[in-house]
Motif scaffolding. Sequence first.
Motif, PDB file in Angstrom:
ATOM      1  N   MET A 164       0.876  -1.211  -0.214  1.00 35.62           N
ATOM      2  CA  MET A 164       0.166   0.110  -0.025  1.00 35.62           C
ATOM      3  C   MET A 164       0.888   1.280  -0.035  1.00 35.62           C
ATOM      4  O   MET A 164       0.592   2.140  -0.636  1.00 35.62           O
ATOM      5  N   ARG A 165       1.961   1.375   0.816  1.00 34.48           N
ATOM      6  CA  ARG A 165       2.833   2.360   0.813  1.00 34.48           C
ATOM      7  C   ARG A 165       3.624   2.520  -0.604  1.00 34.48           C
ATOM      8  O   ARG A 165       3.595   3.741  -1.117  1.00 34.48           O
ATOM      9  N   ALA A 166       3.799   1.461  -1.247  1.00 35.56           N
ATOM     10  CA  ALA A 166       4.426   1.722  -2.592  1.00 35.56           C
ATOM     11  C   ALA A 166       3.574   2.060  -3.456  1.00 35.56           C
ATOM     12  O   ALA A 166       3.779   2.777  -4.718  1.00 35.56           O
ATOM     13  N   THR A 167       2.175   1.909  -3.369  1.00 39.66           N
ATOM     14  CA  THR A 167       1.171   2.391  -4.356  1.00 39.66           C
ATOM     15  C   THR A 167       0.928   3.948  -4.216  1.00 39.66           C
ATOM     16  O   THR A 167       0.719   4.866  -5.227  1.00 39.66           O
ATOM     17  N   ARG A 168       0.911   4.295  -2.876  1.00 37.99           N
ATOM     18  CA  ARG A 168       0.907   5.752  -2.473  1.00 37.99           C
ATOM     19  C   ARG A 168       2.035   6.388  -2.841  1.00 37.99           C
ATOM     20  O   ARG A 168       1.823   7.723  -3.356  1.00 37.99           O
ATOM     21  N   ASP A 169       3.197   5.884  -2.763  1.00 32.88           N
ATOM     22  CA  ASP A 169       4.557   6.525  -2.927  1.00 32.88           C
ATOM     23  C   ASP A 169       5.403   5.886  -4.128  1.00 32.88           C
ATOM     24  O   ASP A 169       6.091   4.865  -3.846  1.00 32.88           O
ATOM     25  N   SER A 171       8.056   6.340  -5.456  1.00 32.08           N
ATOM     26  CA  SER A 171       9.497   6.274  -5.143  1.00 32.08           C
ATOM     27  C   SER A 171       9.812   5.275  -4.113  1.00 32.08           C
ATOM     28  O   SER A 171      11.013   5.126  -4.026  1.00 32.08           O
ATOM     29  N   PHE A 172       8.964   4.616  -3.353  1.00 33.60           N
ATOM     30  CA  PHE A 172       9.154   3.513  -2.220  1.00 33.60           C
ATOM     31  C   PHE A 172       9.262   2.253  -2.910  1.00 33.60           C
ATOM     32  O   PHE A 172       8.593   1.774  -3.581  1.00 33.60           O
ATOM     33  N   ARG A 173      10.462   1.633  -2.718  1.00 38.84           N
ATOM     34  CA  ARG A 173      10.777   0.334  -3.074  1.00 38.84           C
ATOM     35  C   ARG A 173      11.095  -0.668  -1.814  1.00 38.84           C
ATOM     36  O   ARG A 173      11.496  -0.084  -0.885  1.00 38.84           O
ATOM     37  N   PHE A 174      10.577  -1.852  -2.135  1.00 35.56           N
ATOM     38  CA  PHE A 174      10.778  -2.763  -1.011  1.00 35.56           C
ATOM     39  C   PHE A 174      11.215  -4.321  -1.499  1.00 35.56           C
ATOM     40  O   PHE A 174      11.148  -4.314  -2.989  1.00 35.56           O
ATOM     41  N   ALA A 175      11.788  -5.022  -0.878  1.00 36.03           N
ATOM     42  CA  ALA A 175      12.182  -6.399  -1.677  1.00 36.03           C
ATOM     43  C   ALA A 175      11.708  -7.536  -0.585  1.00 36.03           C
ATOM     44  O   ALA A 175      11.859  -7.374   0.451  1.00 36.03           O
TER      45      ALA A 175
END
Length: 299
Positions: A164-169, A171-175
Amino acid sequence: LGIALLGRHTYDPRALDWLGSTPALAGCLGLWTAENDHLELAGEYRVTAGAPYAEMSVTAFPPPELFGVADGADGDVVFVVPVRSPARDWGMLAAVGRIQSTTPPGREMMNHSGSLLTKALDYQVTMAALREQEERLRTAAMRDHLTGLPNRLLLEDRLARAGMRATRDPSFRFAVLLLDLDRFKAVNDTLGHAAGDLLLIEMAHRLTSRLRRSDTVARLGGDEFVVLIDGLTDPDSYKTVCAALQAAVCEPMEIDGHTVEVGVSIGVAVSQPGASDPDRMLREADAAMYRAKSATRGH
Protein backbone atom coordinates in the motif's frame (compact mmCIF):
# COMPACT_ATOMS: atom_id res chain seq x y z
CA LEU A 1 -20.58 6.01 44.84
CA GLY A 2 -21.33 2.92 42.74
CA ILE A 3 -20.90 4.91 39.51
CA ALA A 4 -17.68 6.48 40.78
CA LEU A 5 -16.12 3.12 41.63
CA LEU A 6 -17.67 0.67 39.17
CA GLY A 7 -18.91 2.85 36.33
CA ARG A 8 -15.52 4.24 35.29
CA HIS A 9 -12.43 2.20 34.53
CA THR A 10 -10.07 4.89 33.25
CA TYR A 11 -8.49 5.55 36.64
CA ASP A 12 -7.06 3.57 39.52
CA PRO A 13 -9.54 3.12 42.42
CA ARG A 14 -6.55 3.04 44.77
CA ALA A 15 -6.29 6.83 44.32
CA LEU A 16 -9.36 7.22 46.62
CA ASP A 17 -10.68 10.27 44.75
CA TRP A 18 -14.04 8.49 44.80
CA LEU A 19 -14.24 9.14 48.55
CA GLY A 20 -15.46 12.60 47.53
CA SER A 21 -18.78 10.91 46.74
CA THR A 22 -19.14 9.91 50.41
CA PRO A 23 -19.39 11.92 53.66
CA ALA A 24 -15.76 11.00 54.45
CA LEU A 25 -13.48 13.90 55.38
CA ALA A 26 -10.22 12.06 54.67
CA GLY A 27 -8.97 8.53 54.16
CA CYS A 28 -6.13 6.19 53.25
CA LEU A 29 -5.85 2.71 51.81
CA GLY A 30 -3.49 0.01 53.03
CA LEU A 31 -2.90 -3.02 50.82
CA TRP A 32 -1.13 -6.16 51.93
CA THR A 33 2.43 -6.62 50.72
CA ALA A 34 3.43 -9.84 48.96
CA GLU A 35 4.42 -11.37 52.28
CA ASN A 36 1.08 -10.34 53.88
CA ASP A 37 2.86 -9.15 56.99
CA HIS A 38 2.82 -5.41 56.29
CA LEU A 39 0.44 -2.90 54.75
CA GLU A 40 1.50 -0.67 51.90
CA LEU A 41 0.01 2.82 51.73
CA ALA A 42 -1.50 2.71 48.25
CA GLY A 43 -3.78 5.75 48.31
CA GLU A 44 -4.67 8.86 50.28
CA TYR A 45 -7.56 11.32 50.31
CA ARG A 46 -7.23 14.81 51.82
CA VAL A 47 -4.43 13.69 54.12
CA THR A 48 -0.72 13.04 53.83
CA ALA A 49 -0.14 9.90 55.84
CA GLY A 50 3.36 9.16 54.57
CA ALA A 51 5.40 8.53 51.46
CA PRO A 52 3.51 6.78 48.65
CA TYR A 53 3.90 3.00 48.79
CA ALA A 54 5.50 3.19 52.23
CA GLU A 55 5.09 0.06 54.32
CA MET A 56 3.83 -0.09 57.89
CA SER A 57 2.99 -2.78 60.36
CA VAL A 58 -0.63 -3.75 60.85
CA THR A 59 -0.64 -2.28 64.35
CA ALA A 60 0.45 1.11 62.95
CA PHE A 61 -2.58 1.29 60.65
CA PRO A 62 -4.43 3.59 60.37
CA PRO A 63 -1.67 6.22 60.49
CA PRO A 64 -1.89 8.92 63.18
CA GLU A 65 -2.44 11.65 60.59
CA LEU A 66 -6.02 10.44 60.15
CA PHE A 67 -6.73 10.86 63.85
CA GLY A 68 -5.50 14.42 63.54
CA VAL A 69 -8.29 15.10 61.04
CA ALA A 70 -10.98 13.53 63.22
CA ASP A 71 -12.81 15.63 65.79
CA GLY A 72 -14.44 13.30 68.28
CA ALA A 73 -16.26 16.13 70.03
CA ASP A 74 -17.94 17.01 66.76
CA GLY A 75 -18.81 13.37 66.05
CA ASP A 76 -16.00 12.59 63.58
CA VAL A 77 -14.28 9.26 64.11
CA VAL A 78 -11.85 7.03 62.20
CA PHE A 79 -13.52 4.02 60.61
CA VAL A 80 -11.48 0.98 59.51
CA VAL A 81 -13.13 -1.57 57.23
CA PRO A 82 -11.74 -4.64 55.46
CA VAL A 83 -11.23 -4.64 51.71
CA ARG A 84 -11.77 -8.32 51.14
CA SER A 85 -13.61 -10.63 48.77
CA PRO A 86 -13.98 -14.43 48.80
CA ALA A 87 -11.17 -14.58 46.25
CA ARG A 88 -8.69 -12.17 47.83
CA ASP A 89 -7.87 -10.17 50.94
CA TRP A 90 -6.70 -6.81 49.62
CA GLY A 91 -6.12 -4.91 52.85
CA MET A 92 -7.91 -2.21 54.86
CA LEU A 93 -9.58 1.11 54.18
CA ALA A 94 -9.51 3.81 56.83
CA ALA A 95 -11.54 7.00 56.59
CA VAL A 96 -12.67 9.84 58.80
CA GLY A 97 -16.45 10.21 58.93
CA ARG A 98 -19.29 11.14 61.21
CA ILE A 99 -21.50 8.72 63.07
CA GLN A 100 -24.90 9.62 61.70
CA SER A 101 -28.16 9.23 63.52
CA THR A 102 -30.07 9.10 60.26
CA THR A 103 -30.06 6.37 57.62
CA PRO A 104 -27.66 5.36 56.27
CA PRO A 105 -25.49 5.40 59.37
CA GLY A 106 -21.83 6.28 58.85
CA ARG A 107 -20.56 2.81 59.68
CA GLU A 108 -22.79 1.21 57.03
CA MET A 109 -21.62 3.77 54.46
CA MET A 110 -18.01 2.81 55.17
CA ASN A 111 -18.73 -0.91 54.92
CA HIS A 112 -20.48 -0.23 51.63
CA SER A 113 -17.48 1.77 50.41
CA GLY A 114 -15.09 -1.03 51.32
CA SER A 115 -17.26 -3.56 49.52
CA LEU A 116 -17.46 -1.48 46.33
CA LEU A 117 -13.71 -0.81 46.45
CA THR A 118 -13.12 -4.55 46.66
CA LYS A 119 -15.26 -5.10 43.57
CA ALA A 120 -13.37 -2.38 41.70
CA LEU A 121 -9.97 -3.87 42.59
CA ASP A 122 -11.13 -7.38 41.68
CA TYR A 123 -12.41 -6.05 38.36
CA GLN A 124 -9.10 -4.29 37.69
CA VAL A 125 -7.11 -7.48 38.27
CA THR A 126 -9.53 -9.54 36.17
CA MET A 127 -9.31 -7.13 33.25
CA ALA A 128 -5.51 -7.02 33.47
CA ALA A 129 -5.41 -10.83 33.37
CA LEU A 130 -7.77 -10.88 30.38
CA ARG A 131 -5.65 -8.30 28.53
CA GLU A 132 -2.53 -10.34 29.24
CA GLN A 133 -4.23 -13.51 28.00
CA GLU A 134 -5.45 -11.68 24.90
CA GLU A 135 -1.92 -10.50 24.18
CA ARG A 136 -0.58 -14.03 24.60
CA LEU A 137 -3.22 -15.36 22.19
CA ARG A 138 -2.48 -12.60 19.69
CA THR A 139 1.23 -13.36 19.92
CA ALA A 140 0.57 -17.08 19.48
CA ALA A 141 -1.55 -16.35 16.40
CA MET A 142 1.02 -14.04 14.84
CA ARG A 143 4.31 -15.66 15.87
CA ASP A 144 6.10 -18.89 15.08
CA HIS A 145 6.03 -20.97 18.26
CA LEU A 146 9.63 -22.20 17.89
CA THR A 147 11.63 -19.15 16.85
CA GLY A 148 9.33 -16.34 17.95
CA LEU A 149 9.56 -14.84 14.46
CA PRO A 150 6.47 -13.50 12.66
CA ASN A 151 4.54 -16.29 10.97
CA ARG A 152 2.83 -16.24 7.59
CA LEU A 153 -0.19 -14.32 8.93
CA LEU A 154 1.86 -11.44 10.32
CA LEU A 155 4.15 -11.48 7.28
CA GLU A 156 1.16 -11.08 4.95
CA ASP A 157 0.01 -8.08 6.97
CA ARG A 158 3.41 -6.39 6.72
CA LEU A 159 3.72 -7.22 3.03
CA ALA A 160 0.29 -5.67 2.44
CA ARG A 161 1.37 -2.51 4.29
CA ALA A 162 4.51 -2.28 2.18
CA GLY A 163 2.44 -2.76 -0.98
CA MET A 164 0.00 0.00 0.00
CA ARG A 165 2.85 2.37 0.75
CA ALA A 166 4.45 1.61 -2.63
CA THR A 167 1.11 2.35 -4.30
CA ARG A 168 0.86 5.73 -2.56
CA ASP A 169 4.52 6.62 -3.07
CA PRO A 170 6.04 5.48 -6.40
CA SER A 171 9.54 6.27 -5.09
CA PHE A 172 9.19 3.69 -2.29
CA ARG A 173 10.74 0.33 -3.16
CA PHE A 174 10.89 -2.85 -1.11
CA ALA A 175 12.25 -6.35 -1.61
CA VAL A 176 11.10 -9.83 -0.67
CA LEU A 177 13.76 -12.47 -0.03
CA LEU A 178 12.88 -16.14 0.32
CA LEU A 179 15.56 -18.20 2.08
CA ASP A 180 15.77 -21.98 2.14
CA LEU A 181 18.48 -23.65 4.22
CA ASP A 182 20.74 -26.13 2.44
CA ARG A 183 21.70 -29.36 4.24
CA PHE A 184 19.18 -28.78 7.01
CA LYS A 185 17.64 -32.23 6.45
CA ALA A 186 21.04 -33.82 7.02
CA VAL A 187 21.26 -32.18 10.44
CA ASN A 188 17.81 -33.47 11.36
CA ASP A 189 18.61 -36.99 10.14
CA THR A 190 22.01 -37.29 11.84
CA LEU A 191 21.59 -35.28 15.06
CA GLY A 192 17.83 -35.45 15.58
CA HIS A 193 14.92 -33.01 15.51
CA ALA A 194 15.97 -31.32 18.75
CA ALA A 195 19.24 -30.32 17.11
CA GLY A 196 17.31 -29.14 14.07
CA ASP A 197 15.16 -26.95 16.31
CA LEU A 198 18.26 -25.43 17.92
CA LEU A 199 19.66 -24.69 14.48
CA LEU A 200 16.45 -22.93 13.41
CA ILE A 201 16.40 -20.84 16.59
CA GLU A 202 20.03 -19.81 16.02
CA MET A 203 19.31 -18.97 12.37
CA ALA A 204 16.37 -16.79 13.40
CA HIS A 205 18.69 -14.88 15.74
CA ARG A 206 21.39 -14.50 13.10
CA LEU A 207 19.01 -13.27 10.42
CA THR A 208 17.33 -10.79 12.75
CA SER A 209 20.65 -9.40 13.96
CA ARG A 210 21.73 -8.57 10.39
CA LEU A 211 18.67 -6.48 9.58
CA ARG A 212 17.19 -3.14 10.55
CA ARG A 213 14.34 -2.86 13.03
CA SER A 214 12.04 -1.78 10.20
CA ASP A 215 12.70 -5.00 8.26
CA THR A 216 10.92 -8.29 8.92
CA VAL A 217 12.17 -11.86 9.19
CA ALA A 218 9.40 -14.46 9.13
CA ARG A 219 9.40 -18.24 9.23
CA LEU A 220 7.03 -19.92 6.80
CA GLY A 221 7.63 -23.39 8.20
CA GLY A 222 10.32 -26.04 8.03
CA ASP A 223 13.60 -24.40 7.04
CA GLU A 224 12.06 -21.61 4.93
CA PHE A 225 12.38 -17.97 5.97
CA VAL A 226 11.16 -14.77 4.33
CA VAL A 227 12.82 -11.39 4.69
CA LEU A 228 10.98 -8.16 3.89
CA ILE A 229 13.40 -5.28 3.26
CA ASP A 230 11.10 -2.39 3.99
CA GLY A 231 12.57 0.42 1.93
CA LEU A 232 15.50 0.18 -0.50
CA THR A 233 17.97 3.04 -0.82
CA ASP A 234 18.40 1.97 -4.45
CA PRO A 235 17.05 -0.97 -6.50
CA ASP A 236 20.25 -3.01 -6.06
CA SER A 237 20.83 -2.39 -2.34
CA TYR A 238 19.21 -5.74 -1.55
CA LYS A 239 22.40 -7.43 -2.83
CA THR A 240 24.35 -6.19 0.20
CA VAL A 241 21.65 -7.59 2.49
CA CYS A 242 21.73 -10.95 0.70
CA ALA A 243 25.50 -11.18 1.12
CA ALA A 244 25.25 -10.37 4.83
CA LEU A 245 22.50 -12.93 5.39
CA GLN A 246 24.37 -15.62 3.47
CA ALA A 247 27.52 -15.00 5.50
CA ALA A 248 25.51 -15.18 8.74
CA VAL A 249 23.83 -18.47 7.81
CA CYS A 250 27.01 -20.17 6.57
CA GLU A 251 29.01 -19.42 9.71
CA PRO A 252 29.59 -22.75 11.56
CA MET A 253 27.78 -23.39 14.82
CA GLU A 254 28.13 -25.89 17.66
CA ILE A 255 25.20 -28.19 18.52
CA ASP A 256 25.60 -30.88 21.18
CA GLY A 257 29.36 -30.97 20.66
CA HIS A 258 29.07 -31.18 16.87
CA THR A 259 30.17 -28.51 14.41
CA VAL A 260 27.31 -27.89 12.02
CA GLU A 261 27.52 -26.00 8.75
CA VAL A 262 24.59 -25.23 6.48
CA GLY A 263 24.13 -23.11 3.41
CA VAL A 264 21.27 -21.07 2.06
CA SER A 265 19.55 -20.50 -1.27
CA ILE A 266 18.01 -17.05 -1.66
CA GLY A 267 15.38 -15.90 -4.12
CA VAL A 268 14.68 -12.20 -4.53
CA ALA A 269 11.81 -10.10 -5.88
CA VAL A 270 12.02 -6.31 -5.95
CA SER A 271 8.97 -4.08 -6.18
CA GLN A 272 8.53 -2.01 -9.32
CA PRO A 273 6.81 1.37 -9.63
CA GLY A 274 3.13 0.66 -10.23
CA ALA A 275 3.60 -3.12 -9.90
CA SER A 276 4.16 -4.08 -6.28
CA ASP A 277 1.64 -6.82 -5.56
CA PRO A 278 3.07 -8.61 -2.47
CA ASP A 279 1.55 -12.01 -3.32
CA ARG A 280 3.05 -11.92 -6.80
CA MET A 281 6.40 -10.85 -5.37
CA LEU A 282 6.37 -13.73 -2.90
CA ARG A 283 5.73 -16.16 -5.74
CA GLU A 284 8.53 -14.60 -7.77
CA ALA A 285 10.94 -14.87 -4.84
CA ASP A 286 9.93 -18.50 -4.35
CA ALA A 287 10.60 -19.30 -8.01
CA ALA A 288 13.94 -17.47 -7.89
CA MET A 289 14.91 -19.41 -4.77
CA TYR A 290 14.27 -22.75 -6.49
CA ARG A 291 16.32 -21.63 -9.47
CA ALA A 292 19.17 -20.73 -7.10
CA LYS A 293 18.89 -24.08 -5.31
CA SER A 294 18.88 -25.97 -8.62
CA ALA A 295 21.98 -24.08 -9.75
CA THR A 296 23.74 -24.97 -6.50
CA ARG A 297 22.91 -28.65 -6.93
CA GLY A 298 24.24 -28.50 -10.48
CA HIS A 299 27.65 -27.70 -9.10
